[in-house]
Design a protein around this motif. Structure first.
Motif, short mmCIF file in Angstrom:
data_model
loop_
_atom_site.label_atom_id
_atom_site.label_comp_id
_atom_site.label_asym_id
_atom_site.label_seq_id
_atom_site.Cartn_x
_atom_site.Cartn_y
_atom_site.Cartn_z
N THR A 32 0.96 -1.01 -0.07
CA THR A 32 -0.28 0.16 -0.44
C THR A 32 1.20 1.67 0.17
OG1 THR A 32 -0.36 -0.02 2.20
CG2 THR A 32 -1.83 -0.80 1.39
N LYS B 37 2.83 4.14 6.77
CA LYS B 37 2.49 4.28 8.25
C LYS B 37 1.23 3.48 8.90
CE LYS B 37 3.48 8.16 11.59
NZ LYS B 37 3.26 9.65 11.72
N SER B 38 0.23 4.31 8.73
CA SER B 38 -1.14 3.49 8.53
C SER B 38 -2.02 2.83 8.56
CB SER B 38 -2.30 4.57 8.29
OG SER B 38 -3.15 4.95 7.15
N GLU B 39 -1.33 2.17 6.93
CA GLU B 39 -1.79 0.60 6.45
C GLU B 39 -0.71 -0.24 5.84
OE1 GLU B 39 -5.27 3.00 3.57
OE2 GLU B 39 -2.78 2.28 2.73
N GLY B 40 0.75 -0.08 6.34
CA GLY B 40 1.97 -0.93 5.84
C GLY B 40 2.29 -1.75 7.13
N LEU B 41 2.92 -0.82 8.27
CA LEU B 41 3.29 -1.47 9.40
C LEU B 41 2.96 -1.23 10.39
CD1 LEU B 41 6.33 0.55 8.19
CD2 LEU B 41 5.95 -1.87 7.62
N ILE B 42 2.98 -2.20 11.35
CA ILE B 42 3.03 -2.19 12.50
C ILE B 42 4.48 -1.79 13.42
CG2 ILE B 42 2.49 -3.55 15.16
CD1 ILE B 42 0.48 -5.03 13.06
N ASP C 127 5.39 -0.24 16.82
CA ASP C 127 6.13 -0.71 17.28
C ASP C 127 6.42 -2.14 17.23
OD1 ASP C 127 4.68 1.30 19.28
OD2 ASP C 127 3.62 0.28 19.41
N PHE C 128 6.02 -2.77 16.60
CA PHE C 128 6.59 -3.96 16.08
C PHE C 128 7.99 -4.00 15.26
CE2 PHE C 128 3.50 -8.21 15.44
CZ PHE C 128 2.49 -7.26 16.38
N ASP D 197 8.92 -9.24 13.40
CA ASP D 197 7.64 -9.28 13.03
C ASP D 197 6.74 -9.08 12.64
OD1 ASP D 197 7.69 -11.11 15.33
OD2 ASP D 197 7.72 -9.33 17.42
N LEU E 88 4.21 -10.67 9.73
CA LEU E 88 3.31 -10.34 9.53
C LEU E 88 2.09 -11.80 8.38
CD1 LEU E 88 1.43 -10.20 12.42
CD2 LEU E 88 1.24 -7.81 10.91
N ALA E 89 2.88 -11.38 7.37
CA ALA E 89 1.75 -11.78 6.04
C ALA E 89 2.27 -13.06 5.65
CB ALA E 89 2.05 -10.50 4.41
N LYS F 59 8.30 -7.99 3.44
CA LYS F 59 6.68 -8.13 4.09
C LYS F 59 6.18 -8.68 2.98
CE LYS F 59 2.82 -5.91 5.46
NZ LYS F 59 1.88 -5.16 6.88
N TRP F 60 5.59 -8.62 1.92
CA TRP F 60 5.02 -8.57 0.60
C TRP F 60 5.62 -10.30 -0.53
CZ3 TRP F 60 0.28 -9.95 1.53
CH2 TRP F 60 -0.41 -9.04 1.96
#
Ligand SMILES: Nc1ncnc2c1ncn2[C@@H]1O[C@H](COP(=O)(O)OP(=O)(O)OP(=O)(O)O)[C@@H](O)[C@H]1O
Ligand SMILES: [Mg+2]
Lengths: 309, 494
Positions: B333, B337-342, B344-345, B349, B353-354, B407-408
């Motif tokens: 995406t 910041k708001s859709e791709g990552l956590i 704090d992780f 991690d 995730l994916a 990640k992807w």
């Protein structure tokens, strides 16, 4: 480096300080008997708190645990009085707790209702159902003789009370789940950034439903232990337990916003609350004051936590 | 405003990220600050504005020594910082965001909304953007949010504006608008520090260039005295060759993904296209053309009104990202910041995730496999970090983007949708990402590459689909995909 350690172990240090203060006023506090007693006293709250930790890690809250405890313990007690074998009765109680949890999960995920509101409503419903079920009367006379049921609350193994063994086993399992499984990772992920977790192709709804189920199940388990210890089920059992659980989780350094927190912290939070209760009792402090102290400690802990950041 | 930073050093947790950096900015100068991801650019400017404390060094502002302890103090002196990571509050309106903490009030403390609206309108007009002031900022695309940030700087009487990758989310048109604004302000005596990974921009708008490499100031020249190659060499410390690698993939005959008449009222309409196996389909268009929304619809994260999707010739129903993932689709995406990552992780991690299922057995994570795999990926796309356990929020912006990519990549997709995949990534790393994309396509992966970087789409695509106001304006074969042709269609001309 040192400052970092204090932040990491703030609640542990708090627990140690409390212990030192109380021991200096009454050395008996540190006796094995009393320490086991503390553990026994916290076991019910501990089980509820562990479930609450998962819920809070996802950024949610479960206010219905106290009511679930009461309703499932009423069901268990009733079945025992009716003469069902203890295993069946306890199994039914646990199953009911899990089902109530599923209901919470469904309302929150599929109904898209905020956890606070959703569980506030189900709390009222479950508490009401308990009254309907028991007619408001206590169910007692549960274990005239020794059964598995009475063993769960009152037995011991190698002089360690069974409730303590149960909650330590649950603790160990959940610590493993949080740290080493995909489920644990997803729990943190949802609290950290729910949108990103969804977009990573994770079934967020399913994970949440499982977490509320876990919370309901653990509340029921706590209810069974409590019923066994008291030899009776009360419709008012567990009132306010949700708040104790939330307090323990928060004392343990978990953020109410979700995404951050450890189960060891929660265990320490639980022990802090237990030590305060037990210690003040030993020091003959009136129970009226105990709440004041407890609340103040919670505030203090959170203020300190904030300062560290 | 004149700034002199002398011998600035900074370490995080024992790792030194700035090493005795000297940096001088003259009055009314537009000064480019370049460097690889993690070179320390953002950190240097955060030190200037009081976000971080320096370990050593001095700062002179117009000849006077200053220590800002908080960005507000810097802002009072007229230093405005438009951060790389947007600071928009999604639940507030555009207007509230524009005036956050600087609300115009009368003597009784009552907010004067009329006056704020007037000022806001003027500022937005200068930037030639137009969106309702009472709209929630969170509903705007990243590009538009970026415009709000820039408008915020216009609202303050700034003497120095620091822009940390302001154009990462903007299209060419908005970028050139922004440049006009910058030049206007420069003529009025405002200085600029300009960070960007888009080379062309630096040469277009800046007067002077400074380059950081691994926290060391390695170059400081007039822009007219240097060139593209020298800049890249100083940044990376070696030759990287051509900017874009050769397209070596050969699309197969069969189409892998077919989209027919996809419609979502108000966002896109009757969109039909296909992507072949092993093909890279570029998607170009202006901000708001509906590209991102289309990608979300294909990925199941946006409900659409009508239309069908086929994979390998078979109709499929993709209602959620879970379905998409099961059909082998991956989606990077645009909004990390708001859709791709956590945030704090850790890196590990996030990457995990994916694709946790492949790295676990009966739900239990296989730690040694994970570490091996993650370290491979970190090496492969060159994420700058000491350990895979580092929280992504403490990574530099470009390195965060690489984590999303990793990640992807880990999910080994058949269809890869990329929405601005190289946003904020430095030249060297961009090339690594391009190589990976072409590599994947050569192995048969179908790639949809949404990008506002025209040279990037043109060089990297087998075909380019151009969107205009939610419709497909045209699909260009490689040989027709020129800057002029694309812009013509994107702006609605024929
Ligand atoms: N708060 C922090 N804690 C720990 N490390 C940090 C922190 N902020 C930055 N760093 C580290 O400092 C280094 C420089 O980061 P910085 O953000 O300044 O890079 P940058 O040059 O702006 O890169 P980019 O082009 O990717 O934005 C990186 O290695 C980063 O991981
Ligand atoms: Mg940066």
């Amino acid at each position: 480096m040192k400052a970092l350690d204090i932040r990491k172990h703030g609640s542990l240090i708090g627990l140690l300080i409390l212990t030192i203060i109380i021991t200096s006023m009454n050395p008996n506090f540190l006796s094995t008997t009393n320490l086991l007693n503390v553990l026994l006293q916290v076991s019910v709250n501990a089980l509820i708190s562990f479930g609450m930790l998962f819920v809070i890690l996802t950024g949610g809250i479960d206010l219905s645990v106290g009511a679930i405890l009461a309703l499932s313990s009423a069901i268990t007690a009733d079945l025992i009085v009716q003469g069902y074998p203890p295993f069946v009765a306890m199994g039914a109680g646990l199953l009911c707790g899990a089902i109530f949890g599923v209901v919470n999960g469904l309302v929150i995920t599929k109904g898209k209702i905020q956890p606070f509101i959703a569980t506030l409503a189900t709390m009222t419903i479950f508490r009401g159902l308990t009254l309907v079920y028991t007619n408001g009367n206590p169910i007692s006379g549960l274990s005239p003789e020794e059964t598995v049921f009475s063993f769960v609350g009152k037995g011991d193994i190698l002089s360690i009370p069974v409730p303590v063994i149960i909650f330590l086993i649950v603790f160990t399992i959940l610590m493993f789940v949080l740290g080493k499984t995909t489920f644990g990772r997803y729990t943190y992920a949802i609290g950290g950034n729910e949108d990103a977790t969804k977009l990573a192709g994770i079934n967020v709804d399913r994970v949440k439903i499982m977490i509320y189920t876990l919370s309901g199940l653990l509340a029921a388990l706590a209810g069974i232990i409590l019923t066994s210890r008291l030899d009776s089920a009360q419709s008012t059992a567990g009132v306010g337990y949700e708040l104790d659980a939330i307090a323990a989780v928060v004392l343990g350094g978990t953020s109410l916003a979700g995404g951050r927190g450890r189960i060891t912290g929660t265990l320490i939070g639980i022990l802090i609350l237990g030590v305060i209760n037990n210690g003040l009792n030993m020091l003959d402090v009136s129970s009226f004051y105990q709440n004041v102290v407890k609340g103040s400690v919670i505030l203090l802990a959170i203020l300190l936590d904030r300062k560290d950041k | 405003m004149k700034i002199e930073m002398k011998s600035i050093s900074k370490s995080f947790y024992g790792v030194q990220v700035l090493k005795k950096v000297d940096f001088t900015l003259e009055n009314a100068e537009i000064h480019a600050l370049m460097g690889e991801n993690g070179a320390g650019k953002s950190t240097l400017l955060k030190i200037l504005t009081g976000v971080y404390k320096r370990d050593e060094g001095t700062i002179l502002v117009d000849g006077v020594e200053k220590v800002y302890n908080h960005p507000i103090e810097a802002e009072k002196d007229g230093i405005v910082f438009i951060h790389q990571e947007l600071n928009i509050l999604p639940n507030l309106t555009v207007l509230e965001n524009l005036f956050l903490g600087k609300e115009i009030k009368n003597s009784l403390g009552v907010i004067n909304k009329k006056k704020m609206e007037e000022k806001a309108k003027t500022a937005l007009k200068t930037l030639n953007v137009n969106f309702p002031l009472d709209m929630l900022a969170g509903e705007l695309s990243v590009g538009k949010q970026q415009m709000i940030e820039i408008a915020k700087a216009l609202l303050v009487d700034a003497k120095l504006i620091i822009m940390d990758e302001p154009t990462a989310a903007l299209t060419e048109q908005e970028t050139s608008l922004l440049f006009n604004v910058i030049r206007d302000l420069q003529a009025k005596g405002v200085s600029f520090i300009y960070i960007s990974h888009r080379m062309e921009e630096i040469f277009e708008v800046c007067d002077v260039i400074s380059i950081l490499r691994d926290g060391v100031h390695v170059m400081n020249k007039k822009i007219s005295e240097t060139d593209f190659d020298e800049v890249v060499r100083s940044m990376v410390g070696r030759e990287i060759g051509d900017r874009f690698p050769k397209l070596t993939n050969t699309p197969e005959e069969n189409s892998r993904l077919e989209v027919e008449n996809l419609t979502k009222k108000g966002l896109f309409e009757n969109v039909s296209f296909y992507v072949k196996k092993g093909e890279i389909l570029g998607v170009s268009g202006l901000m708001g053309a509906g590209r991102t929304e289309l990608a979300h619809a294909i990925f199941g994260s946006l409900k659409y009104d009508s239309g069908t999707t086929k994979i390998n010739g078979e109709k499929v129903k993709i209602k959620s990202p879970i379905d998409a993932k099961n059909h082998g689709i991956a989606f990077i995406t645009e909004d990390r910041k708001s859709e791709g990552l956590i945030l704090d992780f850790s890196i590990e991690d996030n990457i995990l995730l994916a694709d946790a299922n492949h790295l676990s057995k009966f739900g239990v994570l296989k730690q040694s496999n994970i570490e091996k795999r993650v370290n491979e990926l970190i090496k492969k796309i060159n994420i700058k970090t000491n350990t895979s356990k580092q929280p992504v929020k403490s990574l530099s912006g470009g390195n965060q983007q690489k984590v999303v990519f990793a990640k992807w990549l880990q999910t080994k997709p058949d269809i890869l949708i990329l929405d601005e995949p190289t946003r904020g990534v430095d030249v060297g790393a961009k090339k690594e990402i391009y190589n990976i994309i072409i590599d994947l396509a050569s192995q048969g992966v179908s790639v949809i590459l949404i990008s506002s970087d025209l040279p990037e789409v043109i060089s990297l695509s087998n075909r380019v689909m151009v969107m205009h106001e939610g419709k497909i304006g045209g699909i260009l074969q490689k040989e027709d995909a020129t800057q002029e042709n694309i812009m013509k269609i994107a702006t609605g001309g024929n």
